[in-house]
Design an enzyme around this catalytic site. Structure first.
Site, PDB file in Angstrom:
ATOM      1  N   ARG A  26     -13.922  -2.215 -17.299  1.00  0.00           N
ATOM      2  CA  ARG A  26     -14.581  -2.925 -18.397  1.00  0.00           C
ATOM      3  C   ARG A  26     -14.952  -1.964 -19.527  1.00  0.00           C
ATOM      4  NH1 ARG A  26     -15.090  -5.742 -13.790  1.00  0.00           N
ATOM      5  NH2 ARG A  26     -15.736  -7.928 -13.781  1.00  0.00           N
ATOM      6  N   GLN A 168     -13.793 -12.029 -12.095  1.00  0.00           N
ATOM      7  CA  GLN A 168     -12.607 -11.749 -12.918  1.00  0.00           C
ATOM      8  C   GLN A 168     -12.325 -12.904 -13.864  1.00  0.00           C
ATOM      9  OE1 GLN A 168      -9.490 -10.786 -10.151  1.00  0.00           O
ATOM     10  NE2 GLN A 168     -10.390  -8.813  -9.619  1.00  0.00           N
ATOM     11  N   ASP A 318     -15.914  -7.663  -1.669  1.00  0.00           N
ATOM     12  CA  ASP A 318     -15.025  -6.535  -1.366  1.00  0.00           C
ATOM     13  C   ASP A 318     -15.482  -5.748  -0.138  1.00  0.00           C
ATOM     14  OD1 ASP A 318     -13.479  -7.232  -3.511  1.00  0.00           O
ATOM     15  OD2 ASP A 318     -14.428  -5.820  -4.887  1.00  0.00           O
ATOM     16  N   LYS A 345      -6.738 -11.520  -1.835  1.00  0.00           N
ATOM     17  CA  LYS A 345      -7.082 -10.196  -2.387  1.00  0.00           C
ATOM     18  C   LYS A 345      -5.834  -9.309  -2.348  1.00  0.00           C
ATOM     19  CE  LYS A 345     -11.255 -11.061  -3.476  1.00  0.00           C
ATOM     20  NZ  LYS A 345     -11.594 -11.080  -4.897  1.00  0.00           N
ATOM     21  N   ARG A 399      -8.928  -1.243   1.016  1.00  0.00           N
ATOM     22  CA  ARG A 399     -10.241  -1.465   1.663  1.00  0.00           C
ATOM     23  C   ARG A 399     -10.102  -1.599   3.182  1.00  0.00           C
ATOM     24  NH1 ARG A 399     -13.373  -1.143  -2.592  1.00  0.00           N
ATOM     25  NH2 ARG A 399     -12.797  -2.250  -4.493  1.00  0.00           N
TER      26      ARG A 399
HETATM   27  C1  S3P Z   1     -13.897  -7.839  -9.418  1.00  0.00           C
HETATM   28  C2  S3P Z   1     -14.164  -9.113  -8.971  1.00  0.00           C
HETATM   29  C3  S3P Z   1     -13.828  -9.569  -7.616  1.00  0.00           C
HETATM   30  C4  S3P Z   1     -13.532  -8.395  -6.692  1.00  0.00           C
HETATM   31  C5  S3P Z   1     -12.639  -7.389  -7.334  1.00  0.00           C
HETATM   32  C6  S3P Z   1     -13.296  -6.805  -8.561  1.00  0.00           C
HETATM   33  C7  S3P Z   1     -14.238  -7.495 -10.801  1.00  0.00           C
HETATM   34  O1  S3P Z   1     -12.662 -10.376  -7.687  1.00  0.00           O
HETATM   35  O2  S3P Z   1     -12.984  -8.865  -5.483  1.00  0.00           O
HETATM   36  O3  S3P Z   1     -12.323  -6.342  -6.443  1.00  0.00           O
HETATM   37  O4  S3P Z   1     -14.251  -6.292 -11.149  1.00  0.00           O
HETATM   38  O5  S3P Z   1     -14.518  -8.418 -11.579  1.00  0.00           O
HETATM   39  P1  S3P Z   1     -12.733 -11.971  -7.944  1.00  0.00           P
HETATM   40  O6  S3P Z   1     -13.236 -12.192  -9.315  1.00  0.00           O
HETATM   41  O7  S3P Z   1     -11.322 -12.451  -7.767  1.00  0.00           O
HETATM   42  O8  S3P Z   1     -13.649 -12.493  -6.884  1.00  0.00           O
END
Ligand code: S3P
Length: 444
Positions: A26, A168, A318, A345, A399
């Site tokens: 980000r 996300q 995660d 995932k 992971r």
């Molecule tokens: C993340 C959001 C999660 C997570 C990923 C990182 C992020 O995914 O599992 O490893 O940085 O926004 P999801 O938004 O699909 O749950």
């Protein structure tokens, strides 16, 4: 790459785990579309994050590494990205791909984003559908990458009640919302990590949050958009989780993890481990780059099984592979439910974790949305039953690889984990940090 961990060596001392991957992506994205030069210290130089660096470099952003930890981003402003000469390759990273599409769909040129075999298997309709409602034009390969994004005349703000809990998707819509006419409102299905919201505010965006709702008002056309800012990335709680579990299950362990992000929208693993009886102490609380951080001290403790479900899931999404390992060493059963997202995932983590536990002799039942893990019981001799060693397959998932390497510390025999290369996507120094903490780990 195959890892082998010999049992019995306690984890001790003070360590720093890898920098936060979510925040690193980000910081790069917002720094790239801000006006001015942003400095990021402790950016994670992992494969996933480097995919994001390369993507913005291909779009004309100067991103320089100043030292081991410090980076500088010469932001080009919201409308300064250039059409990349070829498809953007986001590697293994779902976060990089889903977030970058939020920016790409607002550009005046067309682009394509793609990734590796794992990323090509991951669902994208969750972003394509709401972005299309905003006016974006995106074609996919039956809902999966590669995605081809055609220049859209303009985007409209959206009022989106999210069907799934996903940071996300939320972040992707907020990034697109920066370019939209009108306000974008996202109503969350459950609380998810709010790094995007915190960083957008730090970069000067007009963003308001209240009770599960995020409201972004885009900058007026011609007005200054995002302003560059300097930030420091905390250590990643998701990377810390492997060490927290490793220390919980390995007798004699007493380990302190320094400067770890403990953002409440992300700290489910701490709450769940405490529920399981873990000995965790939080100290040196501080705020780093708008994110709460702390040192976490963890000592070996007898864990008990628990139920992990509902809002627990998004808050520790995660960390489920690491928590599944903790569950195998706990007394009594652990049930993980409402976690169907784990199937989409980097690998199908329900299936992969179930197979890995079974390979270590742990009884486990797979459900569509989770796992029941049979923990340890009192053996005939009065002692607790033990977890044997064995060979497990990471399924090419970073992971699962790190979680099961940690299982080796507490097991009775050696644990070998195959296909560990993807550890470099999130925690390139994992083996050396683990060794430094005392884990008897070898690369075969
Ligand atoms: C993340 C959001 C999660 C997570 C990923 C990182 C992020 O995914 O599992 O490893 O940085 O926004 P999801 O938004 O699909 O749950």
């Amino acid at each position: 790459m195959q890892l082998q961990v010999m049992p019995g060596a306690p984890l001790r001392g003070r360590i720093r785990v890898a920098a936060d991957k979510s925040i690193s992506h980000r910081a790069l994205m917002l720094g790239s579309v801000a006006t001015g030069v942003s400095r990021v210290s402790n950016l994670l130089p992992s494969e996933d994050v480097l995919a994001t660096v390369r993507a913005f470099q291909q779009m004309g952003v100067r991103i320089q590494q100043l030292s081991d930890t410090d980076w500088q981003i010469h932001g080009v402003g919201l409308h300064g990205l250039k059409r990349p000469p070829s498809a953007l390759d986001m590697g293994n990273s779902g976060t990089a791909l889903r977030l970058i599409v939020g920016l790409l769909c607002a550009q005046r040129w067309s682009s394509t984003v793609d990734g590796d075999a794992s990323l090509r298997a991951r669902p994208m309709h969750r972003i394509v559908e709401p972005l299309s409602k905003m006016g974006a034009r995106i074609e996919s390969n039956a809902g999966k990458p590669p995605l081809t994004i055609t220049a859209a005349p303009h985007l409209r703000g959206i009022h989106c009640r999210m069907p799934i809990a996903s940071a996300q998707v939320k972040s992707c819509l907020l990034l697109a919302g920066l370019y939209a006419d009108g306000v974008t409102t996202v109503i969350e299905a459950a609380p998810t990590r709010d790094h995007t919201e915190r960083l957008l505010k730090a970069f000067g965006a007009d963003l308001a949050t209240s009770a599960g709702e995020v409201r972004l008002t885009p900058p007026l056309r011609g007005a200054a958009g995002l302003q560059a800012c300097d930030m420091q990335v905390p250590a990643d709680l998701s990377s810390a989780a492997f060490f927290l579990v490793g220390a919980c299950i390995t007798p004699g362990s007493d380990l302190t993890l320094q400067n770890v992000g403990i953002n409440p929208t992300r700290n489910g693993v701490l709450c769940i481990l405490k529920r399981m009886g873990a000995d965790l102490r939080i100290s040196a609380r501080a705020s780093v780059g708008g994110e709460p951080v702390a040192d976490i001290r963890v000592r070996h403790a007898a864990l008990r099984g628990c139920r992990i479900h509902g809002d627990d899931i998004a808050l520790a999404i995660d960390e489920m592979p690491a928590l599944a390992v903790a569950a195998a060493f706990a007394r009594g059963n652990t049930e993980i439910r409402d976690a169907g997202e784990l199937r989409v995932k980097e690998s199908d983590r329900i299936r992969g974790v179930a197979s890995a536990l079974a390979a270590l002799g742990v009884a486990v039942t797979e459900h569509a949305d989770g796992l029941t893990i049979v923990g340890r019981t009192d053996g005939a001799d009065g002692a607790m039953t033990a977890i044997g060693g064995g060979r497990v397959d990471s399924c090419g998932d970073h992971r699962i690889a790190m979680a099961f390497a940690m299982a080796g510390g507490g097991a009775q025999g050696a644990v070998q984990v195959a296909r560990c290369e993807p550890i470099a996507t999130s925690f390139p120094d994992f083996v050396s940090v683990a060794r430094h903490a005392g884990l008897n780990i070898k690369v075969l």
